[in-house]
Design a protein around this motif. Structure first.
Motif, PDB file in Angstrom:
ATOM      1  N   GLY A 185       1.310  13.394 -25.060  1.00  8.29           N
ATOM      2  CA  GLY A 185       1.507  12.061 -25.589  1.00  8.29           C
ATOM      3  C   GLY A 185       2.795  11.036 -26.674  1.00  8.29           C
ATOM      4  O   GLY A 185       3.571  11.412 -25.352  1.00  8.29           O
ATOM      5  N   PHE A 186       2.273  11.652 -27.342  1.00  2.63           N
ATOM      6  CA  PHE A 186       3.069  11.295 -28.656  1.00  2.63           C
ATOM      7  C   PHE A 186       4.939  12.091 -28.240  1.00  2.63           C
ATOM      8  O   PHE A 186       5.714  11.601 -28.195  1.00  2.63           O
ATOM      9  CB  PHE A 186       2.647  11.885 -30.438  1.00  2.63           C
ATOM     10  N   GLN A 215      -3.066  15.362 -28.824  1.00  2.00           N
ATOM     11  CA  GLN A 215      -2.412  14.017 -29.304  1.00  2.00           C
ATOM     12  C   GLN A 215      -1.149  13.732 -29.342  1.00  2.00           C
ATOM     13  O   GLN A 215      -0.285  13.238 -28.554  1.00  2.00           O
ATOM     14  CB  GLN A 215      -2.627  13.481 -29.914  1.00  2.00           C
ATOM     15  N   MET A 229      -4.637  12.685 -23.186  1.00  2.00           N
ATOM     16  CA  MET A 229      -5.242  11.744 -23.676  1.00  2.00           C
ATOM     17  C   MET A 229      -7.133  11.909 -24.214  1.00  2.00           C
ATOM     18  O   MET A 229      -7.617  11.677 -25.076  1.00  2.00           O
ATOM     19  CB  MET A 229      -4.843  10.233 -23.339  1.00  2.00           C
ATOM     20  N   PHE A 255       4.124   1.673 -24.588  1.00  4.45           N
ATOM     21  CA  PHE A 255       3.870   3.565 -25.159  1.00  4.45           C
ATOM     22  C   PHE A 255       4.078   3.424 -26.530  1.00  4.45           C
ATOM     23  O   PHE A 255       2.654   3.897 -27.618  1.00  4.45           O
ATOM     24  CB  PHE A 255       3.629   3.877 -23.688  1.00  4.45           C
ATOM     25  N   THR A 256       4.938   3.454 -27.022  1.00  3.96           N
ATOM     26  CA  THR A 256       5.390   4.013 -28.696  1.00  3.96           C
ATOM     27  C   THR A 256       4.564   3.054 -28.943  1.00  3.96           C
ATOM     28  O   THR A 256       4.089   3.506 -30.926  1.00  3.96           O
ATOM     29  CB  THR A 256       7.216   3.364 -28.397  1.00  3.96           C
ATOM     30  N   ALA A 266       1.255   4.965 -29.643  1.00  9.03           N
ATOM     31  CA  ALA A 266       1.788   6.237 -29.908  1.00  9.03           C
ATOM     32  C   ALA A 266       1.217   5.718 -31.517  1.00  9.03           C
ATOM     33  O   ALA A 266       1.209   7.223 -32.544  1.00  9.03           O
ATOM     34  CB  ALA A 266       2.885   6.638 -29.535  1.00  9.03           C
ATOM     35  N   SER A 275      -6.007   3.705 -29.198  1.00 14.20           N
ATOM     36  CA  SER A 275      -4.717   3.654 -29.061  1.00 14.20           C
ATOM     37  C   SER A 275      -4.669   4.799 -27.660  1.00 14.20           C
ATOM     38  O   SER A 275      -3.513   5.154 -27.009  1.00 14.20           O
ATOM     39  CB  SER A 275      -3.631   4.711 -30.321  1.00 14.20           C
ATOM     40  N   THR A 303      -4.962   3.304 -24.357  1.00 16.67           N
ATOM     41  CA  THR A 303      -3.888   2.541 -23.772  1.00 16.67           C
ATOM     42  C   THR A 303      -2.680   3.517 -23.708  1.00 16.67           C
ATOM     43  O   THR A 303      -2.016   3.177 -22.799  1.00 16.67           O
ATOM     44  CB  THR A 303      -3.282   1.883 -25.727  1.00 16.67           C
ATOM     45  N   MET A 304      -2.452   4.458 -24.425  1.00 20.40           N
ATOM     46  CA  MET A 304      -2.089   5.336 -24.229  1.00 20.40           C
ATOM     47  C   MET A 304      -1.925   6.077 -22.516  1.00 20.40           C
ATOM     48  O   MET A 304      -0.418   6.119 -22.234  1.00 20.40           O
ATOM     49  CB  MET A 304      -0.923   6.832 -24.610  1.00 20.40           C
TER      50      MET A 304
END
Length: 486
Positions: A314-315, A311, A463, A397-398, A401, A370, A373-374
């Motif tokens: 991506g974050f 995770q 993801m 994206f934000t 996240a 989520s 979606t990311m």
């Protein structure tokens, strides 16, 4: 002569078992009393105060990128100023990269090595102690005159931040009724992420100035340290976790805290509280790291460790690289900073949206939705070129996240019993610290060799790994912590 001695030992062991059984029974009763409490100002005040402690941890984590230009311009990260940190050149993190390296090294040590302290010494004690640690270390760091000293104090401060983040997740899960835990984590992260646009704006306004005769980046550091003093003063309004107290045999203290909260809720709401549901007993255990890898929790530990490694790619991968990614999509360097600021403003709104559905949807559903979606958004982002579309995609994206963030912070705290909750969270979360450090290097290499599509592919696959891991975990919505841990 030996028989009385044996009898005495047996009686002592029986007494210990009886005391442990009483503690377990009382902890279950207290948990049941907590879980029947209605939404109230009393409960949410505790959430807000705990979250304010987290504000300064996030302030510290996110100011790095915004003060980097000033710190680099000061010349503190030249090889002759870095001491043995200059030896990190082969890892491509020499110069200012050593400051980032020290940050994640401290976070990793704090979460992995010292995650247990909240299990041993209590949530409230460690919450306030680690906040004090952060304040002192950051204040000292702001006045250092060499890159070596800055990195050392950054590492030490990072240990305190790592401990604080673990303790906050543990603390909230144990003080909030089961029907409100999701919203509690959403509100917590709304408050903490609100500091991201603030620190970005603060660094922008102060850049190039010398308030009080100090470089602007030193003032940015000091503001976080001084502001944390206010929260430290307010700490007496947050009680110790009654679950933790009862689990450690401090039953009278636990009873007093729960009774006081019940009285305040009754006075505030003007109602009689319903009878508690039948209490779920936690299984007995010694409360050691060994339990994390025991038959009952091994699968959860492996799942969450792999999930955390995935995770964070991506974050933090997107958040840290968004200006560079925008430039690679054809946006001018100056405009990219402005667009990045607009995207940063979206940070607190993901958890704010989550307040509406945090306890209506299963935690796993929120996390997987989520992550998917990311992955989809970053794939579209890699092919888009219109500025307005890149901004919209960056905001989406934000938002996704940060919905994922509050949901998984609550989820991993729910999967372990009180006796090992902090150390278990610390262990699984520590993998995200390691992953974040090396993901930055990987994204730099991919961006250079394959452009934004290469980075997007890396994030999307990560993801997908995260989704697969979460699907293997148990469901938690509306269930007591004690029932989930069994």
């Amino acid at each position: 002569m030996s028989k009385p001695a044996v009898a005495t030992v047996g009686e002592h062991e029986s007494a210990q078992e009886a005391h442990a059984s009483l503690s377990m029974s009382k902890a279950a009763e207290i948990a049941a009393r907590f879980d029947r409490l209605p939404p109230s100002r009393t409960i949410w005040t505790m959430v807000i105060l705990i979250s304010l402690g987290g504000v300064f941890e996030f302030y510290d984590l996110f100011f790095t990128g915004y003060v980097a230009p000033g710190m680099i311009a000061s010349g503190l990260f030249k090889p002759e100023s870095l001491g043995f940190f200059a030896a990190l050149q082969p890892l491509a993190v020499a110069g200012f990269g050593t400051f980032v390296f020290a940050t994640f090294a401290g976070l990793w040590i704090g979460t992995l090595v010292f995650g247990f302290v909240a299990d041993r010494f209590g949530r409230r004690f460690v919450f306030t102690g680690s906040l004090l640690w952060y304040m002192v270390c950051t204040a000292i760091m702001a006045f250092q005159t060499s890159g070596f000293a800055l990195d050392i104090w950054r590492l030490i401060a990072g240990i305190g931040i790592g401990v604080e983040l673990v303790t906050i997740d543990t603390y909230i899960s144990e003080l909030i009724p089961s029907g409100e835990r999701g919203r509690a984590y959403a509100v917590n992260q709304f408050i903490t992420f609100s500091v991201v646009p603030f620190v970005a704006f603060l660094a922008y306004v102060l850049k190039g100035t010398q308030p009080f005769g100090l470089d602007y980046w030193r003032v940015v550091m000091l503001i976080g340290s001084v502001g944390a003093v206010i929260v430290w003063i307010l700490r007496h309004k947050i009680p110790e976790s009654p679950r933790w107290l009862a689990r450690h045999g401090r039953i009278e203290e636990a009873e007093r805290i729960v009774a006081d909260i019940e009285r305040r809720v009754i006075a505030e709401k003007g109602i009689l509280l319903p009878a508690p549901r039948s209490a779920s007993l936690e299984q007995q255990g010694k409360g050691s790291y060994k339990e994390i890898f025991g038959p009952q929790y091994r699968a959860r530990t492996i799942i969450l460790s792999i999930f955390n490694m995935a995770q964070v790619i991506g974050f933090y991968g997107f958040a840290a690289w968004v200006p560079t990614l925008l430039i690679n999509r054809g946006i001018h360097v100056t405009a990219s900073l402005g667009y990045a600021f607009i995207i940063a403003i979206a940070n607190p709104f993901g958890p704010l949206l989550g307040v509406w559905f945090a306890d209506k949807l299963e935690r796993k559903t929120q996390i997987c939705g989520s992550l998917i979606t990311m992955g989809v958004v970053i794939a579209i982002f890699s092919q888009a070129s219109a500025p307005w579309l890149l901004i919209v995609l960056g905001v989406l994206f934000t938002l996704a996240a940060n919905i994922m963030s509050y949901a998984f912070h609550g989820y991993q705290a729910e999967l372990y019993p009180t006796r090992i909750r902090a150390r278990a969270i610390g262990f699984v979360y520590s993998w995200s610290r390691i992953s974040a450090a090396f993901a930055g290097l990987a994204i730099g290499i991919l961006l250079h060799g394959y452009g934004v599509p290469g980075v997007a592919g890396f994030i999307a696959v990560s993801m997908l790994v995260g989704v697969c891991m979460v699907l293997l975990g148990p469901s938690t919505r509306g269930r007591s912590l004690e029932a989930i841990s069994r």
